[in-house]
Motif scaffolding. Structure first.
Motif, PDB file in Angstrom:
ATOM      1  N   PRO A 217       1.162  -1.154  -0.092  1.00  0.00           N
ATOM      2  CA  PRO A 217      -0.548   0.235   0.065  1.00  0.00           C
ATOM      3  C   PRO A 217       0.928   1.084   0.223  1.00  0.00           C
ATOM      4  O   PRO A 217       1.781   1.553   0.533  1.00  0.00           O
ATOM      5  CB  PRO A 217      -1.060  -0.413   1.503  1.00  0.00           C
ATOM      6  N   PRO A 218       0.361   2.373  -0.755  1.00  0.00           N
ATOM      7  CA  PRO A 218       0.905   3.689  -0.373  1.00  0.00           C
ATOM      8  C   PRO A 218       0.806   4.397   0.262  1.00  0.00           C
ATOM      9  O   PRO A 218       2.018   5.560   1.009  1.00  0.00           O
ATOM     10  CB  PRO A 218       0.212   4.478  -1.501  1.00  0.00           C
ATOM     11  N   ILE A 219      -0.164   4.176   1.449  1.00  0.00           N
ATOM     12  CA  ILE A 219      -0.276   4.586   2.570  1.00  0.00           C
ATOM     13  C   ILE A 219      -0.377   3.718   3.830  1.00  0.00           C
ATOM     14  O   ILE A 219       0.145   2.581   3.716  1.00  0.00           O
ATOM     15  CB  ILE A 219      -1.531   5.347   2.161  1.00  0.00           C
ATOM     16  N   LEU A 220      -0.386   4.714   4.571  1.00  0.00           N
ATOM     17  CA  LEU A 220      -0.589   3.512   5.948  1.00  0.00           C
ATOM     18  C   LEU A 220      -1.095   2.779   5.806  1.00  0.00           C
ATOM     19  O   LEU A 220      -2.870   3.429   5.725  1.00  0.00           O
ATOM     20  CB  LEU A 220      -0.679   4.325   7.320  1.00  0.00           C
ATOM     21  N   THR A 221      -1.568   1.770   6.384  1.00  0.00           N
ATOM     22  CA  THR A 221      -2.528   0.856   6.965  1.00  0.00           C
ATOM     23  C   THR A 221      -2.595   0.333   7.807  1.00  0.00           C
ATOM     24  O   THR A 221      -1.733  -0.638   8.678  1.00  0.00           O
ATOM     25  CB  THR A 221      -2.099  -0.355   5.054  1.00  0.00           C
ATOM     26  N   GLN A 222      -4.021   0.114   8.333  1.00  0.00           N
ATOM     27  CA  GLN A 222      -4.183  -1.327   9.264  1.00  0.00           C
ATOM     28  C   GLN A 222      -4.840  -1.831   9.065  1.00  0.00           C
ATOM     29  O   GLN A 222      -6.112  -1.910   8.708  1.00  0.00           O
ATOM     30  CB  GLN A 222      -5.185  -0.236  10.203  1.00  0.00           C
ATOM     31  N   HIS A 223      -3.963  -3.180   9.216  1.00  0.00           N
ATOM     32  CA  HIS A 223      -4.710  -4.560   8.458  1.00  0.00           C
ATOM     33  C   HIS A 223      -5.253  -5.048  10.086  1.00  0.00           C
ATOM     34  O   HIS A 223      -5.198  -5.484  11.005  1.00  0.00           O
ATOM     35  CB  HIS A 223      -3.491  -5.301   8.270  1.00  0.00           C
ATOM     36  N   CYS A 224      -6.791  -4.916  10.254  1.00  0.00           N
ATOM     37  CA  CYS A 224      -7.932  -5.063  11.699  1.00  0.00           C
ATOM     38  C   CYS A 224      -7.698  -6.738  11.299  1.00  0.00           C
ATOM     39  O   CYS A 224      -8.926  -7.503  10.587  1.00  0.00           O
ATOM     40  CB  CYS A 224      -8.844  -4.311  10.748  1.00  0.00           C
ATOM     41  N   ASP A 225      -7.337  -7.556  11.401  1.00  0.00           N
ATOM     42  CA  ASP A 225      -6.836  -9.325  11.015  1.00  0.00           C
ATOM     43  C   ASP A 225      -6.940  -9.715  12.793  1.00  0.00           C
ATOM     44  O   ASP A 225      -5.986  -9.424  13.469  1.00  0.00           O
ATOM     45  CB  ASP A 225      -5.846  -9.193  10.451  1.00  0.00           C
ATOM     46  N   PRO A 226      -7.569 -10.036  13.022  1.00  0.00           N
ATOM     47  CA  PRO A 226      -8.017 -10.613  14.649  1.00  0.00           C
ATOM     48  C   PRO A 226      -6.997 -12.113  14.849  1.00  0.00           C
ATOM     49  O   PRO A 226      -6.306 -12.262  15.800  1.00  0.00           O
ATOM     50  CB  PRO A 226      -9.517 -11.070  14.961  1.00  0.00           C
ATOM     51  N   PRO A 229      -3.352  -8.576  14.681  1.00  0.00           N
ATOM     52  CA  PRO A 229      -3.847  -7.556  13.895  1.00  0.00           C
ATOM     53  C   PRO A 229      -2.138  -6.437  13.826  1.00  0.00           C
ATOM     54  O   PRO A 229      -0.884  -6.505  14.853  1.00  0.00           O
ATOM     55  CB  PRO A 229      -4.154  -6.362  15.366  1.00  0.00           C
ATOM     56  N   THR A 230      -2.422  -5.811  12.433  1.00  0.00           N
ATOM     57  CA  THR A 230      -1.160  -5.501  11.972  1.00  0.00           C
ATOM     58  C   THR A 230      -1.020  -4.125  11.132  1.00  0.00           C
ATOM     59  O   THR A 230      -2.126  -3.301  10.598  1.00  0.00           O
ATOM     60  CB  THR A 230      -0.066  -5.802  11.038  1.00  0.00           C
ATOM     61  N   THR A 231      -0.089  -2.565  11.840  1.00  0.00           N
ATOM     62  CA  THR A 231       0.104  -1.661  10.982  1.00  0.00           C
ATOM     63  C   THR A 231       0.911  -1.979   9.688  1.00  0.00           C
ATOM     64  O   THR A 231       2.397  -2.200  10.888  1.00  0.00           O
ATOM     65  CB  THR A 231       0.411  -0.716  12.121  1.00  0.00           C
ATOM     66  N   TYR A 232       1.429  -1.050   8.627  1.00  0.00           N
ATOM     67  CA  TYR A 232       1.973  -1.428   7.973  1.00  0.00           C
ATOM     68  C   TYR A 232       2.222   0.568   7.426  1.00  0.00           C
ATOM     69  O   TYR A 232       0.965   1.228   7.527  1.00  0.00           O
ATOM     70  CB  TYR A 232       1.730  -1.573   6.303  1.00  0.00           C
ATOM     71  N   ARG A 241       7.921  -0.112   7.209  1.00  0.00           N
ATOM     72  CA  ARG A 241       8.202  -0.719   8.398  1.00  0.00           C
ATOM     73  C   ARG A 241       6.624  -1.555   8.543  1.00  0.00           C
ATOM     74  O   ARG A 241       5.127  -1.452   8.299  1.00  0.00           O
ATOM     75  CB  ARG A 241       7.256   0.580   9.481  1.00  0.00           C
ATOM     76  N   TRP A 242       6.389  -2.687   9.703  1.00  0.00           N
ATOM     77  CA  TRP A 242       5.402  -3.820  10.366  1.00  0.00           C
ATOM     78  C   TRP A 242       5.781  -3.223  11.547  1.00  0.00           C
ATOM     79  O   TRP A 242       6.079  -3.833  11.985  1.00  0.00           O
ATOM     80  CB  TRP A 242       4.891  -4.805   9.482  1.00  0.00           C
ATOM     81  N   GLU A 243       4.512  -3.640  12.138  1.00  0.00           N
ATOM     82  CA  GLU A 243       4.055  -3.989  13.652  1.00  0.00           C
ATOM     83  C   GLU A 243       2.944  -4.385  14.341  1.00  0.00           C
ATOM     84  O   GLU A 243       1.433  -3.970  13.452  1.00  0.00           O
ATOM     85  CB  GLU A 243       3.704  -2.080  13.987  1.00  0.00           C
ATOM     86  N   PHE A 244       2.863  -5.358  14.773  1.00  0.00           N
ATOM     87  CA  PHE A 244       2.818  -7.073  14.704  1.00  0.00           C
ATOM     88  C   PHE A 244       1.731  -6.858  16.636  1.00  0.00           C
ATOM     89  O   PHE A 244       2.837  -6.748  17.219  1.00  0.00           O
ATOM     90  CB  PHE A 244       3.179  -7.271  14.707  1.00  0.00           C
ATOM     91  N   MET A 245       0.503  -6.806  16.506  1.00  0.00           N
ATOM     92  CA  MET A 245       0.698  -6.620  18.571  1.00  0.00           C
ATOM     93  C   MET A 245       0.388  -8.012  18.402  1.00  0.00           C
ATOM     94  O   MET A 245      -0.006  -9.409  18.105  1.00  0.00           O
ATOM     95  CB  MET A 245      -0.945  -6.275  18.223  1.00  0.00           C
ATOM     96  N   MET A 264       4.946 -13.805  10.397  1.00  0.00           N
ATOM     97  CA  MET A 264       4.149 -12.284  10.206  1.00  0.00           C
ATOM     98  C   MET A 264       4.318 -12.332   9.494  1.00  0.00           C
ATOM     99  O   MET A 264       3.324 -11.217   8.532  1.00  0.00           O
ATOM    100  CB  MET A 264       4.611 -12.101  11.850  1.00  0.00           C
ATOM    101  N   LEU A 265       6.076 -12.078   8.350  1.00  0.00           N
ATOM    102  CA  LEU A 265       5.812 -10.259   7.522  1.00  0.00           C
ATOM    103  C   LEU A 265       5.271 -11.564   6.301  1.00  0.00           C
ATOM    104  O   LEU A 265       4.557 -10.362   5.576  1.00  0.00           O
ATOM    105  CB  LEU A 265       7.370 -10.676   7.396  1.00  0.00           C
ATOM    106  N   SER A 266       5.421 -12.838   6.164  1.00  0.00           N
ATOM    107  CA  SER A 266       4.376 -13.132   5.173  1.00  0.00           C
ATOM    108  C   SER A 266       3.517 -13.638   4.800  1.00  0.00           C
ATOM    109  O   SER A 266       3.196 -13.115   3.484  1.00  0.00           O
ATOM    110  CB  SER A 266       5.312 -14.814   5.410  1.00  0.00           C
ATOM    111  N   ARG A 267       2.578 -12.566   5.855  1.00  0.00           N
ATOM    112  CA  ARG A 267       1.334 -12.530   5.614  1.00  0.00           C
ATOM    113  C   ARG A 267       1.239 -11.593   4.231  1.00  0.00           C
ATOM    114  O   ARG A 267       0.041 -11.371   4.165  1.00  0.00           O
ATOM    115  CB  ARG A 267       0.261 -12.049   6.580  1.00  0.00           C
ATOM    116  N   TYR A 268       2.399 -10.363   4.569  1.00  0.00           N
ATOM    117  CA  TYR A 268       2.076  -9.369   3.326  1.00  0.00           C
ATOM    118  C   TYR A 268       3.230  -9.135   2.589  1.00  0.00           C
ATOM    119  O   TYR A 268       3.073  -8.879   1.488  1.00  0.00           O
ATOM    120  CB  TYR A 268       1.721  -8.462   4.181  1.00  0.00           C
TER     121      TYR A 268
END
Length: 549
Positions: A217-226, A229-232, A241-245, A264-268
């Protein structure tokens, strides 16, 4: 106020004989401390800047700042250099585990001469800022130096600093500004209590460089995955950067292994396309110090407040602190105002920060759901709202200042950041407005507002001279080119229709040194009253202006 002056004497039992005297000690030379040192030096103050590290931190931490922060970088002369090292981003979005758009925000058109969102690599930013700090003759930098203690008197602060060779040096300063981060030693020495606003979650933050092109994604993305949960976060150049809760029951040590990070990264993205440069566990906090000032000692940045990073406003808040405080410290140290002016610092900045903090926590609550049923209900509700045109989280904007020098509920645009655009000078050259009008308080006047009796204009001239506020007239191609204050008044042509509409609507706009709007007026008489009220903040307090024309 030259750097390193000797000062002799004893104040309230604090020996300051033969100690070097500085106006301000800035503790911490990260982005906030370095910017503060530059702003203070620009005000003509002498600064001692110390940092416990021998060199800037070599890995990324903050990743985004906004146009207001870039405007501050403009003020200290590094905006163009920093802009060349950034990626201009858009807004942000929430998406479900299946990639369905659930809402998000887009920024309004830029209104202060810069884009709304910049992504950057912090080591590069710090290199530029630290180089700028060392360019000032009235700033002395001590790296590898640690503040051990301070002792306050009525007029000075004695500070003891451990230097890299383990020796202890003592200095005399008039004020101390703690920009030393979340684990602030200055805050601890102050004994300031912390207000926990209620968000505390663990996240694994992974910084990586792309080794080859990838669709992201070209913009900040909040992946609402139960499931996770991940922020790109997009970035400059190859940096991502990826942030994994982490769930509350998960063991943080289990996420240290590279193979777990890759999983965890392989999801994206295919992890083989990345060079991981850092993975670390962070606890995202929502904390606010209850005390930002103790007499001659103050806090700024993470030392004063901490926000979860979901809106990319952490560093921005610290830069706002520095911008709000620098001109006030200068006014006090130059004898232009009492030190009561410094009480307006927390009064203005804390509500502003808390407004952003609440929105950041809301963003974190949206994405940070592990419960599948709760996540499904959220997704269904948000998708329904998107379909109905009621896009969740679409109205985000930085709040206005209140309190302090402003009313508790000031009328717009008072309390908001003053606009900036490119303007044309009489010689045909174009510049950003702040570069022309300078760093002090200014009264911006729409040429369309120029009318009325000469006696009214004379009153405004006197008020401008008494308050030492420069008056600038803004002309559009349809407006008359007429002077409103004196033969020496400055006239500029605006090149941005939105700015022209703004100044034409509010007519007379008083902009503070931190570029926030103090107030507006609709005539020369009310503008003169506005300037006289401003002058009463300073040493002109109580003096009435008598004008005979």
């Amino acid at each position: 106020m030259g750097v390193g002056q000797d000062h002799a004497g004893v104040r309230d039992g604090v020996p300051v004989t033969d100690l070097e005297l500085f106006d301000v000690l800035v503790v911490g030379q990260g982005p906030v401390g370095a910017t503060a040192a530059c702003l203070l030096a620009d005000e003509g103050l002498s600064v001692l800047a110390i940092d416990s590290s021998l060199a800037p931190y070599p890995l990324p931490r903050a990743a985004r700042f906004d146009g207001e922060t870039m405007r501050t970088f403009q003020r200290i002369g590094v905006a163009s250099e920093i802009a060349a090292k950034t990626y201009v981003g858009g807004g942000g979005q929430f998406v479900s585990a299946d990639g369905v758009y659930l809402g998000g925000w887009q920024y309004r058109p830029p209104a202060n001469g810069w884009e709304n969102s910049y992504y950057f690599f912090q080591p590069e930013l710090e290199e530029i800022l630290n180089r700028r700090v060392t360019s000032y003759s009235d700033v002395q930098v001590r790296r590898g130096a640690t503040l051990l203690r301070y002792t306050q008197s009525d007029e000075f602060v004695r500070v003891d600093v451990r230097l890299p060779d383990t020796s202890v040096a003592s200095y005399c300063v008039r004020y101390v500004l703690g920009c030393d981060g979340a684990r602030s030693a200055v805050r601890s020495m102050m004994g300031a209590e912390i207000d926990d606003v209620g968000y505390e979650e663990r996240w694994v933050v992974v910084d990586a460089n792309l080794l080859e092109d990838a669709v992201l994604p070209p913009i900040l993305t909040q992946h609402c995955d139960p499931d996770r949960p991940t922020t790109y976060v997009p970035g400059r150049g190859a940096h991502r950067r990826w942030e994994f809760m982490l769930d509350e029951h998960e063991d943080a040590q289990a996420f240290e292994a590279p193979e777990v990070i890759d999983q965890m990264l392989s999801r994206y993205i295919d992890p083989s396309k990345l060079e991981v440069i850092r993975s670390t566990l962070y606890t995202f906090h929502s904390l606010v110090s209850r005390t930002w000032r103790s007499d001659r000692v103050m806090l700024a940045g993470d030392a004063a407040h901490q926000t979860p990073p979901f809106l990319g406003q952490g560093m921005c808040g610290g830069i706002r602190d520095a911008q709000n405080l620098a001109w006030k410290l200068a006014a006090v140290l130059k004898g232009q105002a009492s030190d009561g002016l410094l009480d307006t610092y927390q009064a203005e900045r804390e509500p502003h920060f808390r407004g952003i903090l609440e929105r950041a926590i809301e963003c974190g609550r949206i994405v940070g759901v592990f419960d599948r049923e709760e996540a499904a209900a959220r997704d269904q509700d948000f998708a329904r709202r998107v379909a109905a045109g009621d896009v969740p989280f679409s109205s985000y904007q930085v709040p206005s200042l209140t309190g302090g020098l402003l009313a508790d509920h000031p009328s717009a645009p008072a309390g908001s950041l003053g606009r900036q655009c490119r303007v044309e000078l009489a010689d045909g050259s174009t510049h950003l407005l702040d570069d022309v009008v300078g760093g002090g308080a200014v009264l911006l006047v729409s040429a369309r507002a120029v009318s009325g009796a000469e006696t009214d204009s004379a009153l405004l001239r006197v008020a401008a001279e008494r308050s030492e506020v420069a008056v600038w007239t803004l002309v559009t191609s349809q407006a008359p080119d007429r002077d409103v204050t004196s033969r020496d008044a400055h006239t500029l042509t605006t090149l941005d229709p939105a700015f022209s509409s703004w100044i034409d609507e509010y007519r007379y706009v008083l902009v503070r040194p931190d570029r926030y709007v103090q107030g507006t007026a609709d005539s020369p008489i009310t503008a003169a009253e506005l300037l006289l009220a401003w002058s009463r903040i300073f040493n002109a307090a109580g003096r009435r202006v008598q004008v005979t024309v």
